[in-house]
Design a protein around this motif. Structure first.
Motif, PDB file in Angstrom:
ATOM      1  N   THR A  63      23.948  28.317  33.974  1.00 15.97           N
ATOM      2  CA  THR A  63      22.702  27.727  34.467  1.00 15.97           C
ATOM      3  C   THR A  63      22.382  28.205  35.881  1.00 15.97           C
ATOM      4  OG1 THR A  63      23.869  25.721  35.178  1.00 15.97           O
ATOM      5  CG2 THR A  63      22.814  25.674  33.016  1.00 15.97           C
ATOM      6  N   GLY A  64      23.409  28.434  36.691  1.00 13.93           N
ATOM      7  CA  GLY A  64      23.174  28.919  38.047  1.00 13.93           C
ATOM      8  C   GLY A  64      22.514  30.285  38.063  1.00 13.93           C
ATOM      9  N   ILE A  65      23.030  31.193  37.246  1.00 13.67           N
ATOM     10  CA  ILE A  65      22.402  32.521  37.142  1.00 13.67           C
ATOM     11  C   ILE A  65      20.975  32.362  36.640  1.00 13.67           C
ATOM     12  CG2 ILE A  65      22.436  34.718  35.884  1.00 13.67           C
ATOM     13  CD1 ILE A  65      25.533  34.476  35.905  1.00 13.67           C
ATOM     14  N   GLY A  66      20.803  31.484  35.665  1.00 18.72           N
ATOM     15  CA  GLY A  66      19.462  31.244  35.130  1.00 18.72           C
ATOM     16  C   GLY A  66      18.500  30.709  36.174  1.00 18.72           C
ATOM     17  N   VAL A  67      18.969  29.780  36.982  1.00 20.84           N
ATOM     18  CA  VAL A  67      18.112  29.187  38.017  1.00 20.84           C
ATOM     19  C   VAL A  67      17.737  30.224  39.067  1.00 20.84           C
ATOM     20  CG1 VAL A  67      18.084  27.541  39.945  1.00 20.84           C
ATOM     21  CG2 VAL A  67      18.913  26.815  37.706  1.00 20.84           C
ATOM     22  N   PRO A  81       5.762  30.011  45.524  1.00 18.86           N
ATOM     23  CA  PRO A  81       6.069  30.094  46.958  1.00 18.86           C
ATOM     24  C   PRO A  81       7.525  30.460  47.237  1.00 18.86           C
ATOM     25  CG  PRO A  81       5.732  27.814  46.292  1.00 18.86           C
ATOM     26  CD  PRO A  81       5.387  28.660  45.117  1.00 18.86           C
ATOM     27  N   ALA A  82       7.706  31.259  48.277  1.00 19.28           N
ATOM     28  CA  ALA A  82       9.037  31.669  48.726  1.00 19.28           C
ATOM     29  C   ALA A  82       9.287  31.069  50.105  1.00 19.28           C
ATOM     30  CB  ALA A  82       9.154  33.180  48.747  1.00 19.28           C
ATOM     31  N   THR A  83       9.304  29.751  50.165  1.00 14.46           N
ATOM     32  CA  THR A  83       9.490  29.076  51.452  1.00 14.46           C
ATOM     33  C   THR A  83      10.947  29.183  51.898  1.00 14.46           C
ATOM     34  OG1 THR A  83       9.994  26.952  50.418  1.00 14.46           O
ATOM     35  CG2 THR A  83       7.662  27.432  50.877  1.00 14.46           C
ATOM     36  N   LEU A  84      11.167  28.976  53.168  1.00  7.63           N
ATOM     37  CA  LEU A  84      12.515  29.038  53.720  1.00  7.63           C
ATOM     38  C   LEU A  84      13.426  28.007  53.044  1.00  7.63           C
ATOM     39  CD1 LEU A  84      14.477  30.234  55.737  1.00  7.63           C
ATOM     40  CD2 LEU A  84      13.654  28.566  57.419  1.00  7.63           C
ATOM     41  N   LEU A  85      12.943  26.802  52.859  1.00  8.65           N
ATOM     42  CA  LEU A  85      13.759  25.763  52.234  1.00  8.65           C
ATOM     43  C   LEU A  85      14.114  26.139  50.790  1.00  8.65           C
ATOM     44  CD1 LEU A  85      15.137  23.049  52.420  1.00  8.65           C
ATOM     45  CD2 LEU A  85      12.975  21.958  51.799  1.00  8.65           C
ATOM     46  N   ARG A  86      13.167  26.679  50.083  1.00 15.87           N
ATOM     47  CA  ARG A  86      13.410  27.086  48.693  1.00 15.87           C
ATOM     48  C   ARG A  86      14.462  28.197  48.633  1.00 15.87           C
ATOM     49  NH1 ARG A  86       8.879  28.755  44.242  1.00 15.87           N
ATOM     50  NH2 ARG A  86      10.084  27.966  42.505  1.00 15.87           N
ATOM     51  N   LEU A  87      14.353  29.183  49.512  1.00 16.27           N
ATOM     52  CA  LEU A  87      15.325  30.273  49.555  1.00 16.27           C
ATOM     53  C   LEU A  87      16.704  29.770  49.975  1.00 16.27           C
ATOM     54  CD1 LEU A  87      13.088  33.064  51.105  1.00 16.27           C
ATOM     55  CD2 LEU A  87      13.809  32.838  48.713  1.00 16.27           C
ATOM     56  N   LEU A  88      16.750  28.807  50.872  1.00 20.13           N
ATOM     57  CA  LEU A  88      18.016  28.206  51.283  1.00 20.13           C
ATOM     58  C   LEU A  88      18.682  27.506  50.094  1.00 20.13           C
ATOM     59  CD1 LEU A  88      20.048  27.410  53.491  1.00 20.13           C
ATOM     60  CD2 LEU A  88      18.634  25.395  53.919  1.00 20.13           C
ATOM     61  N   CYS A  89      17.905  26.780  49.326  1.00 21.40           N
ATOM     62  CA  CYS A  89      18.447  26.088  48.151  1.00 21.40           C
ATOM     63  C   CYS A  89      18.990  27.088  47.132  1.00 21.40           C
ATOM     64  CB  CYS A  89      17.381  25.201  47.519  1.00 21.40           C
ATOM     65  SG  CYS A  89      16.953  23.775  48.524  1.00 21.40           S
ATOM     66  N   VAL A  90      18.292  28.176  46.910  1.00 19.82           N
ATOM     67  CA  VAL A  90      18.774  29.219  46.001  1.00 19.82           C
ATOM     68  C   VAL A  90      20.068  29.824  46.544  1.00 19.82           C
ATOM     69  CG1 VAL A  90      18.262  31.500  45.043  1.00 19.82           C
ATOM     70  CG2 VAL A  90      16.518  29.719  45.013  1.00 19.82           C
ATOM     71  N   LEU A  92      22.291  28.288  48.317  1.00 22.71           N
ATOM     72  CA  LEU A  92      23.360  27.319  48.059  1.00 22.71           C
ATOM     73  C   LEU A  92      23.840  27.392  46.610  1.00 22.71           C
ATOM     74  CD1 LEU A  92      22.011  24.251  50.071  1.00 22.71           C
ATOM     75  CD2 LEU A  92      24.017  25.664  50.613  1.00 22.71           C
ATOM     76  N   ILE A  93      22.922  27.608  45.693  1.00 21.90           N
ATOM     77  CA  ILE A  93      23.313  27.768  44.287  1.00 21.90           C
ATOM     78  C   ILE A  93      24.190  29.015  44.135  1.00 21.90           C
ATOM     79  CG2 ILE A  93      22.448  28.247  41.953  1.00 21.90           C
ATOM     80  CD1 ILE A  93      19.975  26.508  42.738  1.00 21.90           C
ATOM     81  N   LEU A  94      23.806  30.098  44.794  1.00 20.92           N
ATOM     82  CA  LEU A  94      24.605  31.326  44.739  1.00 20.92           C
ATOM     83  C   LEU A  94      26.012  31.104  45.294  1.00 20.92           C
ATOM     84  CD1 LEU A  94      22.031  34.072  45.762  1.00 20.92           C
ATOM     85  CD2 LEU A  94      23.264  33.909  43.597  1.00 20.92           C
ATOM     86  N   VAL A  95      26.112  30.369  46.388  1.00 24.13           N
ATOM     87  CA  VAL A  95      27.422  30.053  46.955  1.00 24.13           C
ATOM     88  C   VAL A  95      28.245  29.255  45.944  1.00 24.13           C
ATOM     89  CG1 VAL A  95      28.612  28.701  48.734  1.00 24.13           C
ATOM     90  CG2 VAL A  95      26.696  30.179  49.358  1.00 24.13           C
ATOM     91  N   GLY A  96      27.619  28.306  45.269  1.00 25.29           N
ATOM     92  CA  GLY A  96      28.321  27.523  44.259  1.00 25.29           C
ATOM     93  C   GLY A  96      28.814  28.379  43.107  1.00 25.29           C
ATOM     94  N   ILE A  97      28.001  29.326  42.655  1.00 24.16           N
ATOM     95  CA  ILE A  97      28.395  30.215  41.556  1.00 24.16           C
ATOM     96  C   ILE A  97      29.625  31.033  41.977  1.00 24.16           C
ATOM     97  CG2 ILE A  97      27.722  32.263  40.249  1.00 24.16           C
ATOM     98  CD1 ILE A  97      24.833  31.168  40.321  1.00 24.16           C
ATOM     99  N   VAL A  98      29.572  31.599  43.171  1.00 19.33           N
ATOM    100  CA  VAL A  98      30.684  32.432  43.651  1.00 19.33           C
ATOM    101  C   VAL A  98      31.954  31.597  43.799  1.00 19.33           C
ATOM    102  CG1 VAL A  98      31.520  33.796  45.616  1.00 19.33           C
ATOM    103  CG2 VAL A  98      29.200  34.137  44.750  1.00 19.33           C
ATOM    104  N   ARG A  99      31.830  30.410  44.331  1.00 22.04           N
ATOM    105  CA  ARG A  99      33.003  29.536  44.509  1.00 22.04           C
ATOM    106  C   ARG A  99      33.616  29.145  43.157  1.00 22.04           C
ATOM    107  NH1 ARG A  99      36.096  29.343  48.405  1.00 22.04           N
ATOM    108  NH2 ARG A  99      36.635  27.256  47.841  1.00 22.04           N
ATOM    109  N   LEU A 100      32.786  28.826  42.191  1.00 20.24           N
ATOM    110  CA  LEU A 100      33.306  28.496  40.863  1.00 20.24           C
ATOM    111  C   LEU A 100      34.035  29.686  40.252  1.00 20.24           C
ATOM    112  CD1 LEU A 100      30.443  26.346  39.352  1.00 20.24           C
ATOM    113  CD2 LEU A 100      32.798  25.624  39.725  1.00 20.24           C
TER     114      LEU A 100
END
Length: 104
Positions: A63-67, A81-90, A92-100
């Protein structure tokens, strides 16, 4: 091998999620057929990857790759929109995928 399949399945999820937009609520035949076929292949291969990977890790990475992919394509293809907050959230998802991946 399971990790490669899982990455491919994540990319398929991006494909069928973006495909959903093109079905216009499943009112367009060929985009609907393509989206449904991609869903079936994605779920089937996810099951194959889960033969050896932990279910929680596999599902979260799928799901992370999908998101991440869907958000990126939404910005690129649909002008979302490619807002700073939206990119930050993405990010964080990438960090979670790598950590898992590192913990598995």
């Amino acid at each position: 091998m399971a990790w490669r399949v899982l990455v491919m399945v994540g990319l398929l999820e991006v494909g069928w999620t973006v495909g959903l937009k093109n079905t216009e609520g499943f009112t367009r035949l060929w985009p609907s057929v393509g989206t449904a076929a991609t869903m079936v292949v994605s779920i089937g291969l996810l099951g194959l990857a889960m033969r050896t990977l932990p279910v929680g890790t596999a599902h979260a990475i799928w799901t992370g790759i999908g998101v991440v992919g869907t958000v990126a394509l939404g910005m690129w293809l649909f002008g979302e929109p490619a807002t700073l907050l939206r990119l930050l959230c993405v990010g964080l998802i990438l960090v979670g995928i790598v950590r898992l991946k590192l913990m598995a």
